[in-house]
Design an enzyme around this catalytic site. Structure first.
Site, mmCIF file in Angstrom:
data_model
loop_
_atom_site.group_PDB
_atom_site.id
_atom_site.type_symbol
_atom_site.label_atom_id
_atom_site.label_comp_id
_atom_site.label_asym_id
_atom_site.label_seq_id
_atom_site.Cartn_x
_atom_site.Cartn_y
_atom_site.Cartn_z
ATOM 1 N N CYS A 1 0.827 -1.205 0.000
ATOM 2 C CA CYS A 1 0.000 0.000 0.000
ATOM 3 C C CYS A 1 0.860 1.253 0.000
ATOM 4 C CB CYS A 1 -0.931 -0.016 1.214
ATOM 5 S SG CYS A 1 -1.868 1.501 1.388
ATOM 6 N N GLY B 1 -10.413 -4.476 -15.914
ATOM 7 C CA GLY B 1 -11.089 -3.193 -15.638
ATOM 8 C C GLY B 1 -11.568 -3.121 -14.199
ATOM 9 N N VAL C 1 -10.489 -2.459 -9.956
ATOM 10 C CA VAL C 1 -10.108 -1.237 -9.243
ATOM 11 C C VAL C 1 -8.775 -0.678 -9.766
ATOM 12 C CG1 VAL C 1 -9.653 -0.311 -6.964
ATOM 13 C CG2 VAL C 1 -11.332 -2.101 -7.234
ATOM 14 N N ILE D 1 -5.232 -7.925 -13.174
ATOM 15 C CA ILE D 1 -6.334 -8.901 -13.169
ATOM 16 C C ILE D 1 -6.608 -9.451 -11.778
ATOM 17 C CG2 ILE D 1 -6.006 -9.578 -15.578
ATOM 18 C CD1 ILE D 1 -4.644 -12.174 -14.139
ATOM 19 N N GLY D 2 -6.140 -8.756 -10.760
ATOM 20 C CA GLY D 2 -6.392 -9.199 -9.388
ATOM 21 C C GLY D 2 -5.096 -9.497 -8.668
ATOM 22 N N ASP E 1 -4.623 -8.921 3.356
ATOM 23 C CA ASP E 1 -4.863 -9.539 2.040
ATOM 24 C C ASP E 1 -4.634 -11.048 2.022
ATOM 25 O OD1 ASP E 1 -5.385 -7.015 1.115
ATOM 26 O OD2 ASP E 1 -3.886 -7.042 -0.486
ATOM 27 N N ALA F 1 -6.609 -1.728 2.488
ATOM 28 C CA ALA F 1 -5.725 -1.405 3.613
ATOM 29 C C ALA F 1 -6.537 -1.125 4.877
ATOM 30 C CB ALA F 1 -4.860 -0.198 3.256
ATOM 31 N N HIS G 1 -24.177 24.936 3.143
ATOM 32 C CA HIS G 1 -24.418 25.443 1.795
ATOM 33 C C HIS G 1 -23.418 26.527 1.461
ATOM 34 C CE1 HIS G 1 -26.576 26.644 -1.783
ATOM 35 N NE2 HIS G 1 -26.464 27.915 -1.390
HETATM 36 P P1 NAD Z 1 -9.972 -6.735 -9.231
HETATM 37 O O1 NAD Z 1 -10.361 -8.087 -8.787
HETATM 38 O O2 NAD Z 1 -10.602 -5.528 -8.650
HETATM 39 O O3 NAD Z 1 -10.182 -6.616 -10.814
HETATM 40 C C1 NAD Z 1 -9.611 -7.496 -11.738
HETATM 41 C C2 NAD Z 1 -10.392 -7.413 -13.028
HETATM 42 O O4 NAD Z 1 -9.674 -8.122 -14.021
HETATM 43 C C3 NAD Z 1 -11.778 -8.046 -12.931
HETATM 44 O O5 NAD Z 1 -12.730 -7.141 -13.414
HETATM 45 C C4 NAD Z 1 -11.651 -9.289 -13.806
HETATM 46 O O6 NAD Z 1 -12.852 -9.631 -14.449
HETATM 47 C C5 NAD Z 1 -10.588 -8.870 -14.802
HETATM 48 N N1 NAD Z 1 -9.842 -9.973 -15.425
HETATM 49 C C6 NAD Z 1 -9.407 -11.121 -14.837
HETATM 50 N N2 NAD Z 1 -8.727 -11.866 -15.736
HETATM 51 C C7 NAD Z 1 -8.729 -11.173 -16.906
HETATM 52 C C8 NAD Z 1 -8.190 -11.411 -18.197
HETATM 53 N N3 NAD Z 1 -7.488 -12.516 -18.450
HETATM 54 N N4 NAD Z 1 -8.406 -10.490 -19.173
HETATM 55 C C9 NAD Z 1 -9.106 -9.360 -18.908
HETATM 56 N N5 NAD Z 1 -9.627 -9.083 -17.700
HETATM 57 C C10 NAD Z 1 -9.435 -9.969 -16.716
HETATM 58 O O7 NAD Z 1 -8.374 -6.696 -9.056
HETATM 59 P P2 NAD Z 1 -7.348 -5.487 -9.191
HETATM 60 O O8 NAD Z 1 -7.955 -4.333 -9.886
HETATM 61 O O9 NAD Z 1 -6.107 -6.110 -9.762
HETATM 62 O O10 NAD Z 1 -7.122 -5.106 -7.685
HETATM 63 C C11 NAD Z 1 -6.529 -6.040 -6.789
HETATM 64 C C12 NAD Z 1 -6.828 -5.728 -5.357
HETATM 65 O O11 NAD Z 1 -6.295 -4.496 -4.971
HETATM 66 C C13 NAD Z 1 -8.299 -5.720 -5.037
HETATM 67 O O12 NAD Z 1 -8.465 -6.470 -3.862
HETATM 68 C C14 NAD Z 1 -8.593 -4.283 -4.789
HETATM 69 O O13 NAD Z 1 -9.623 -4.125 -3.831
HETATM 70 C C15 NAD Z 1 -7.265 -3.754 -4.284
HETATM 71 N N6 NAD Z 1 -7.135 -2.334 -4.634
HETATM 72 C C16 NAD Z 1 -7.967 -1.438 -4.080
HETATM 73 C C17 NAD Z 1 -7.893 -0.106 -4.440
HETATM 74 C C18 NAD Z 1 -8.830 0.879 -3.839
HETATM 75 O O14 NAD Z 1 -9.505 0.533 -2.877
HETATM 76 N N7 NAD Z 1 -8.947 2.084 -4.371
HETATM 77 C C19 NAD Z 1 -6.974 0.320 -5.398
HETATM 78 C C20 NAD Z 1 -6.145 -0.637 -5.954
HETATM 79 C C21 NAD Z 1 -6.241 -1.954 -5.565
#
Ligand code: NAD
Length: 465
Positions: A41, A179, A181, A269-270, A312, A320, A444
């Site tokens: 983070c 697409g 977060v 992708i996660g 995590d 976080a 306001h």
């Molecule tokens: P996510 O799970 O939010 O999104 C991953 C996206 O990738 C999903 O929409 C999924 O359908 C897509 N995907 C998976 N495989 C794919 C492929 N082969 N081709 C195309 N699309 C595919 O994961 P993230 O965005 O990597 O984030 C990871 C973690 O980090 C999450 O737990 C998130 O909460 C955390 N995070 C949070 C924040 C925030 O709170 N602002 C910011 C950054 C990250």
């Protein structure tokens, strides 16, 4: 011999929060960390990513300064991004926070032990062969970016958020895979600072397909597309092929197949838990087949008595601030107190895109699926004076409440949604009635009036709604 009350493995938000909170309660704590304290983070996640998003905000403001009657004395009046300088600024912020955190840990007499902590079968923590005994252990080893075969990150052409958050250069053309977060936040930054950005998401919807109320996700997708992000939903992407000029990426969608040439591919992708090779199973700590440590979320205790896990590495929202909350639950359990467990259905979520997306509680679809009879009221920022003054009128407040009952979910997209969430988060978690919140005065002119208006609408009456 027991040297410590608690040894924490991992110095990210979960681990350092457990150390700080535990030390403030008088526990003797050791914190094992192989890298800089602050974890993903602070060093290569939330903090540097939000610093880049702020740069994008300044870029937008500078390039639209003329709308506010501010014109350059000479020159073209357009601005460009110096990513080397952005990276320097980001590093300055990260370094200050890491320094501050290190000082805080020192003042609380937390012993930071450098190295890789591994559980031994007898439940101790071993760091580079040296055993550290403690009455309790907290596992807070975090997560790392997931990869796709053929998309292995090299840090230059194929990257993850680990690289993009700290990079000193900007690609000219980028493909963001995923697409969610991270993908949405980077697409927002890249698009706003002039990078040719293509977003490829496997699920229908394209942007934030899982998580927020889909009305918000659609509003964000529309805004990104209007600013230039090329969004392809339902996309199957093939591994990139290197060319003399960059990389060619082939993808298929229900409407056909295409190829794009880009300079960089960002894989978002996660994230996957960091639990392999750390001796968890051998120590009797149950781990799922996806690598998450199994816990009782009432206490954050694992299957081995005396060992807890937070953040995590457990299968709860990867945020976080959720890790902070879980750290408090774990420490209170260790102290023999009765912690209030985290209500995971009502945690605050913020996506720091432009416009920002923020929510807590049930979406419209989730509330219906749960069998609630619901009422919904919305208020658009286009009707809010402060939004007009700051020049950001995209977005809305959407309140989902049980019919004649409490607020079930609050959903915001628009200017400073991240900060506006606080009041709404309290309302959801206090299970307030919308008319109770509507009876409170909102200053306001302020963005928060949009919340007041949406809440007041539940009474069947309104001011400006
Ligand atoms: P996510 O799970 O939010 O999104 C991953 C996206 O990738 C999903 O929409 C999924 O359908 C897509 N995907 C998976 N495989 C794919 C492929 N082969 N081709 C195309 N699309 C595919 O994961 P993230 O965005 O990597 O984030 C990871 C973690 O980090 C999450 O737990 C998130 O909460 C955390 N995070 C949070 C924040 C925030 O709170 N602002 C910011 C950054 C990250």
């Amino acid at each position: 011999m027991t040297d410590y009350d608690v040894v924490v493995i991992g110095g990210g938000p979960g681990g350092y929060a457990a150390a700080l909170y535990g030390a403030s309660a008088g526990l003797r704590i050791a914190l094992v960390e192989g890298d800089a304290v602050g974890g993903t983070c602070l060093n290569r996640g939330c903090i540097p990513a939000k610093a880049q998003l702020q740069t994008a905000e300044v870029f937008r403001t500078a390039n639209h300064a003329g709308d506010f009657g501010i014109n350059p004395v000479d020159g073209s009046g357009t601005f460009s991004a110096d990513w080397g300088k952005v990276s320097e600024r980001t590093t300055g912020i990260v370094d200050r926070l890491v320094g501050g955190l290190s000082g805080l840990l020192k003042r609380r007499k937390v012993e930071v032990i450098r190295g890789r902590g591994v559980l031994t079968p007898n439940g101790e923590v071993s760091v580079d062969g040296q055993a550290i005994a403690a009455k309790s252990v907290i596992i807070a080893t975090g997560s790392e970016p997931k990869s796709i075969p053929g998309f292995e990150a090299d840090g230059e052409r194929v990257v993850t958020s680990d690289h993009s958050t700290r990079s000193g250069t900007l690609p000219k053309r980028v493909a963001v895979i995923g697409g969610g977060v991270i993908g949405a936040e980077f697409a927002s930054v890249f698009t706003d600072v002039g990078v040719d950005t293509t977003l490829l998401e496997a699920l229908p919807g394209g942007v934030l397909p899982i998580g927020p109320d889909q009305e918000l996700a659609r509003t964000l997708a529309k805004s990104l597309a209007a600013r230039g992000t090329k969004i392809h939903a339902d996309a199957r992407v093939s591994p990139p092929e290197r060319t003399a000029n960059g990389m060619v990426l082939a993808y298929e969608t229900p409407t056909g197949s295409d190829k794009i040439e880009v300079d960089q591919v960002l894989v978002a992708i996660g994230r996957a838990p960091v639990s392999a090779g750390l001796g968890f199973a051998e120590a009797g700590v149950e781990v799922t087949d996806r690598g998450f440590v199994v816990v009782d979320t009432n206490t954050m205790a694992t299957s081995r008595p005396g060992i807890y896990a937070i953040g995590d590495v457990v299968e709860t929202p990867g945020l976080a601030h959720v890790a902070y909350a879980e750290a408090i639950v774990a420490i209170k359990s260790i102290l023999g107190e009765t912690p209030v467990p985290v209500d995971y259905t009502r945690v605050p979520w913020v996506v720091y895109t432009h416009p920002e997306v923020a929510w807590a509680g049930l979406t419209e679809a989730e509330a219906k699926e749960a069998g609630f009879e619901i009422d919904i009221h919305k208020y658009k920022f286009s009707g809010n004076g402060r939004a007009m003054i700051i020049g950001e009128t995209d977005g809305l407040v959407k309140i989902v409440a049980q019919k004649n009952g409490p607020i079930l979910g609050v959903h915001l997209i628009g200017p400073w949604a991240s900060e506006l969430l606080a009041e709404n988060y309290l309302a959801v978690n206090w299970q307030a009635l919308p008319e109770e919140v509507g009876a409170f005065i909102h200053p306001h002119p302020s963005l928060s009036e949009a919340v007041g208006e949406a809440m007041l609408a539940f009474t069947g009456r309104s001011l400006h709604g």
